[in-house]
Design a protein around this motif. Structure first.
Motif, PDB file in Angstrom:
ATOM      1  N   GLY A   1       0.817  -1.195   0.000  1.00 19.55           N
ATOM      2  CA  GLY A   1       0.000   0.000   0.000  1.00 19.55           C
ATOM      3  C   GLY A   1       0.857   1.253   0.000  1.00 19.55           C
ATOM      4  N   PHE A   2       0.274   2.282   0.577  1.00 22.86           N
ATOM      5  CA  PHE A   2       0.942   3.584   0.620  1.00 22.86           C
ATOM      6  C   PHE A   2       2.237   3.545   1.424  1.00 22.86           C
ATOM      7  N   ALA A   3       2.221   2.848   2.557  1.00 23.36           N
ATOM      8  CA  ALA A   3       3.415   2.823   3.411  1.00 23.36           C
ATOM      9  C   ALA A   3       4.606   2.243   2.654  1.00 23.36           C
ATOM     10  N   LYS A   4       4.398   1.159   1.928  1.00 25.69           N
ATOM     11  CA  LYS A   4       5.479   0.530   1.171  1.00 25.69           C
ATOM     12  C   LYS A   4       5.993   1.462   0.080  1.00 25.69           C
ATOM     13  N   LYS A   5       5.062   2.108  -0.621  1.00 24.69           N
ATOM     14  CA  LYS A   5       5.434   3.027  -1.704  1.00 24.69           C
ATOM     15  C   LYS A   5       6.265   4.194  -1.179  1.00 24.69           C
ATOM     16  N   TYR A   6       5.782   4.818  -0.108  1.00 24.58           N
ATOM     17  CA  TYR A   6       6.477   5.992   0.407  1.00 24.58           C
ATOM     18  C   TYR A   6       7.782   5.624   1.108  1.00 24.58           C
ATOM     19  N   ARG A   7       7.876   4.448   1.689  1.00 25.77           N
ATOM     20  CA  ARG A   7       9.149   4.006   2.271  1.00 25.77           C
ATOM     21  C   ARG A   7      10.185   3.839   1.159  1.00 25.77           C
ATOM     22  N   ALA A   8       9.785   3.223   0.058  1.00 22.83           N
ATOM     23  CA  ALA A   8      10.711   3.040  -1.062  1.00 22.83           C
ATOM     24  C   ALA A   8      11.145   4.388  -1.644  1.00 22.83           C
ATOM     25  N   GLU A   9      10.201   5.309  -1.775  1.00 19.21           N
ATOM     26  CA  GLU A   9      10.545   6.638  -2.290  1.00 19.21           C
ATOM     27  C   GLU A   9      11.486   7.364  -1.337  1.00 19.21           C
ATOM     28  N   SER A  10      11.249   7.217  -0.040  1.00 20.00           N
ATOM     29  CA  SER A  10      12.108   7.841   0.961  1.00 20.00           C
ATOM     30  C   SER A  10      13.530   7.303   0.862  1.00 20.00           C
ATOM     31  N   GLU A  11      13.669   6.002   0.716  1.00 19.08           N
ATOM     32  CA  GLU A  11      14.993   5.399   0.595  1.00 19.08           C
ATOM     33  C   GLU A  11      15.707   5.876  -0.662  1.00 19.08           C
ATOM     34  N   GLU A  12      14.956   6.038  -1.755  1.00 22.60           N
ATOM     35  CA  GLU A  12      15.558   6.532  -2.998  1.00 22.60           C
ATOM     36  C   GLU A  12      16.041   7.974  -2.832  1.00 22.60           C
ATOM     37  N   GLU A  13      15.232   8.814  -2.199  1.00 20.59           N
ATOM     38  CA  GLU A  13      15.618  10.213  -1.989  1.00 20.59           C
ATOM     39  C   GLU A  13      16.829  10.313  -1.062  1.00 20.59           C
ATOM     40  N   ARG A  14      16.869   9.462  -0.043  1.00 19.94           N
ATOM     41  CA  ARG A  14      18.010   9.447   0.869  1.00 19.94           C
ATOM     42  C   ARG A  14      19.283   9.075   0.108  1.00 19.94           C
ATOM     43  N   LYS A  15      19.180   8.087  -0.793  1.00 18.61           N
ATOM     44  CA  LYS A  15      20.322   7.671  -1.610  1.00 18.61           C
ATOM     45  C   LYS A  15      20.812   8.836  -2.467  1.00 18.61           C
ATOM     46  N   HIS A  16      19.890   9.560  -3.088  1.00 17.38           N
ATOM     47  CA  HIS A  16      20.265  10.705  -3.918  1.00 17.38           C
ATOM     48  C   HIS A  16      20.950  11.785  -3.081  1.00 17.38           C
ATOM     49  N   ALA A  17      20.419  12.034  -1.895  1.00 20.73           N
ATOM     50  CA  ALA A  17      21.004  13.055  -1.025  1.00 20.73           C
ATOM     51  C   ALA A  17      22.435  12.681  -0.644  1.00 20.73           C
ATOM     52  N   LEU A  18      22.649  11.420  -0.320  1.00 20.98           N
ATOM     53  CA  LEU A  18      23.996  10.977   0.045  1.00 20.98           C
ATOM     54  C   LEU A  18      24.954  11.079  -1.141  1.00 20.98           C
ATOM     55  N   GLU A  19      24.462  10.835  -2.351  1.00 24.00           N
ATOM     56  CA  GLU A  19      25.299  10.980  -3.539  1.00 24.00           C
ATOM     57  C   GLU A  19      25.743  12.431  -3.714  1.00 24.00           C
ATOM     58  N   VAL A  20      24.833  13.365  -3.477  1.00 20.47           N
ATOM     59  CA  VAL A  20      25.185  14.790  -3.585  1.00 20.47           C
ATOM     60  C   VAL A  20      26.195  15.155  -2.502  1.00 20.47           C
ATOM     61  N   LEU A  21      25.969  14.687  -1.280  1.00 21.12           N
ATOM     62  CA  LEU A  21      26.912  14.969  -0.188  1.00 21.12           C
ATOM     63  C   LEU A  21      28.299  14.426  -0.522  1.00 21.12           C
ATOM     64  N   ASP A  22      28.349  13.208  -1.010  1.00 18.77           N
ATOM     65  CA  ASP A  22      29.633  12.611  -1.382  1.00 18.77           C
ATOM     66  C   ASP A  22      30.324  13.429  -2.475  1.00 18.77           C
ATOM     67  N   TYR A  23      29.551  13.891  -3.446  1.00 16.66           N
ATOM     68  CA  TYR A  23      30.116  14.666  -4.544  1.00 16.66           C
ATOM     69  C   TYR A  23      30.694  15.987  -4.029  1.00 16.66           C
ATOM     70  N   VAL A  24      29.942  16.664  -3.187  1.00 15.17           N
ATOM     71  CA  VAL A  24      30.415  17.937  -2.633  1.00 15.17           C
ATOM     72  C   VAL A  24      31.697  17.709  -1.832  1.00 15.17           C
ATOM     73  N   ASN A  25      31.707  16.673  -1.006  1.00 15.73           N
ATOM     74  CA  ASN A  25      32.901  16.368  -0.220  1.00 15.73           C
ATOM     75  C   ASN A  25      34.085  16.001  -1.111  1.00 15.73           C
ATOM     76  N   MET A  26      33.830  15.241  -2.176  1.00 16.91           N
ATOM     77  CA  MET A  26      34.889  14.855  -3.105  1.00 16.91           C
ATOM     78  C   MET A  26      35.517  16.090  -3.753  1.00 16.91           C
ATOM     79  N   ARG A  27      34.705  17.091  -4.008  1.00 12.94           N
ATOM     80  CA  ARG A  27      35.192  18.315  -4.646  1.00 12.94           C
ATOM     81  C   ARG A  27      35.805  19.291  -3.650  1.00 12.94           C
ATOM     82  N   GLY A  28      35.848  18.889  -2.365  1.00 10.54           N
ATOM     83  CA  GLY A  28      36.469  19.736  -1.348  1.00 10.54           C
ATOM     84  C   GLY A  28      35.533  20.766  -0.749  1.00 10.54           C
ATOM     85  N   GLY A  29      34.257  20.633  -1.024  1.00 12.35           N
ATOM     86  CA  GLY A  29      33.282  21.572  -0.486  1.00 12.35           C
ATOM     87  C   GLY A  29      32.882  21.237   0.935  1.00 12.35           C
TER      88      GLY A  29
END
Length: 88
Positions: A1-29
């Protein structure tokens, strides 16, 4: 249902956020995190607001805000000649 859908979306957004953080850190930001907007506390307590439609509408509003922020980030990346940053 909704809980499963939104949990999966939350995990995907968290993954994207961590990718951006890693990129900024890699660039010395430096990453500065701030508080996130909390959902309305009365969402579940109000019969008219606590339904699935209201939750989906709130999620859509957050998705639109996220998209606006990503478009602004892409614009800055393009202006600064950083095509890798537009991958996000």
């Amino acid at each position: 249902g909704f809980a499963k859908k939104y949990r999966a979306e939350s995990e995907e957004e968290r993954k994207h956020a961590l990718e951006v953080l890693d990129y900024v850190n890699m660039r010395g930001g430096t990453v500065q995190l701030s508080a996130l907007m909390a959902p309305p506390s009365d969402l579940a307590e109000n019969d008219q607001l606590g339904d699935a439609l209201a939750g989906a509408e709130f999620a859509l509003a957050l998705e639109r805000l996220t998209n606006e922020k990503l478009l602004a980030l892409h614009k800055v990346a393009e202006e600064c000649g950083d095509p890798k940053l537009t991958d996000f």
